[in-house]
Design an enzyme around this catalytic site. Structure first.
Site, PDB file in Angstrom:
ATOM      1  N   ASP A 182     -42.822  64.171 -26.160  1.00  0.00           N
ATOM      2  CA  ASP A 182     -41.981  64.166 -27.441  1.00  0.00           C
ATOM      3  C   ASP A 182     -40.656  65.135 -27.289  1.00  0.00           C
ATOM      4  OD1 ASP A 182     -43.736  62.098 -28.144  1.00  0.00           O
ATOM      5  OD2 ASP A 182     -44.143  62.874 -30.213  1.00  0.00           O
ATOM      6  N   HIS A 204     -37.385  58.381 -30.946  1.00  0.00           N
ATOM      7  CA  HIS A 204     -38.199  59.506 -31.833  1.00  0.00           C
ATOM      8  C   HIS A 204     -37.355  59.819 -32.779  1.00  0.00           C
ATOM      9  CE1 HIS A 204     -41.368  62.088 -32.753  1.00  0.00           C
ATOM     10  NE2 HIS A 204     -40.892  63.312 -32.145  1.00  0.00           N
ATOM     11  N   HIS A 240     -45.389  67.250 -25.431  1.00  0.00           N
ATOM     12  CA  HIS A 240     -43.766  67.518 -25.556  1.00  0.00           C
ATOM     13  C   HIS A 240     -43.323  68.165 -24.148  1.00  0.00           C
ATOM     14  CE1 HIS A 240     -45.774  67.808 -29.324  1.00  0.00           C
ATOM     15  NE2 HIS A 240     -44.630  67.327 -30.030  1.00  0.00           N
TER      16      HIS A 240
END
Ligand code: NI
Length: 247
Positions: A58, A109, A200
């Site tokens: 992410d 996102h 991430h």
């Protein structure tokens, strides 16, 4: 008579040379084909019938770390899903194109990493649509899955964001720098069939850990799929995904 014998010898030598050439050629072709079989497997050939697993990254792209992660994915022939922020697409289009070239999926996102539960219906739609417009510009198509920032959603978000909402089953807390070996051990230990692993593409420790995580999971028999492939394979029943219109 002597000349005939010589001719015969020459002919025999030529045949031997031809046979040797043929041997070398078959050996070369054999090596070429077996090299093909031993080549790095592609995402679809790693543990074809194994338990399914979706790696997700992410908040990027952050070119240095994201590129490092893509190098590791490519090296091991597996795919992942990147939940990209719309605000980070401009100037990083090449990184997104490489993700797709490697068989990875790009998810939405939001544009500004907004908590969607605090936004009006209109603002909510704008966060998703502005990001998809960036994907259209960079890739020629929008994303088909959304991960709400922080995993925050409610009934209003589900109504206003008509896409599968992708959460996770394993949280690695890797948004802060982590000990590489510890991070790798935790992911390998917690992985199970149908899991969605939250990571991430921000810290170099994540990229370094991937080089240990992937071969360990491959050895455990896992097959790496994108989030959309996981949704299709589980017929939308994946526990980390809230399907639009579902209960
Ligand atoms: Ni996030």
């Amino acid at each position: 008579m002597e000349k005939v014998k010589k001719n015969a010898q020459v002919a025999q030598k030529t045949r031997k040379a031809a046979a040797a050439m043929l041997c070398l050629l078959s050996l070369f072709l054999f090596l070429l084909s077996s090299r093909g079989e031993d080549a790095v497997p592609t995402a679809t050939t790693v543990n074809e019938n194994g338990p399914l697993l979706a790696l997700t990254f992410d908040d990027g792209p952050y070119p240095k770390v994201t590129t490092h992660i893509l190098d590791v994915l490519e090296k091991h022939g597996v795919c992942a899903t990147f939940f990209v922020l719309g605000s980070r697409v401009e100037g990083r289009e090449e990184v997104l194109l490489r993700m797709e070239a490697l068989g990875c999926e790009i998810g939405n996102h939001t544009f500004s990493h907004a908590d969607l539960t605090r936004l009006s219906a209109e603002q909510c739609k704008e966060e998703i649509d502005k990001t998809n417009a960036e994907f259209e510009r960079a890739l020629g198509h929008p994303a088909s899955v959304v991960r709400p920032p922080y995993g925050f959603y409610n009934a209003a978000v589900r109504k206003n964001v008509p896409y599968p909402l992708v959460l996770w089953t394993v949280d690695t807390n890797d948004w802060r720098p982590r000990n590489v070996a510890e991070l790798a051990d935790a992911v390998v230990r917690e992985a199970e069939d149908g899991c969605v692993i939250l990571m991430h593409d921000q810290q170099s420790s994540t990229a370094e850990a991937m080089d240990a995580i992937i071969p360990a999971l491959v050895a455990k028999g896992f097959r790496f799929v994108t989030v959309s492939e996981l949704i299709a394979a589980t017929d939308g029943a994946c526990k980390a995904v809230k399907m639009p219109g579902g209960g």
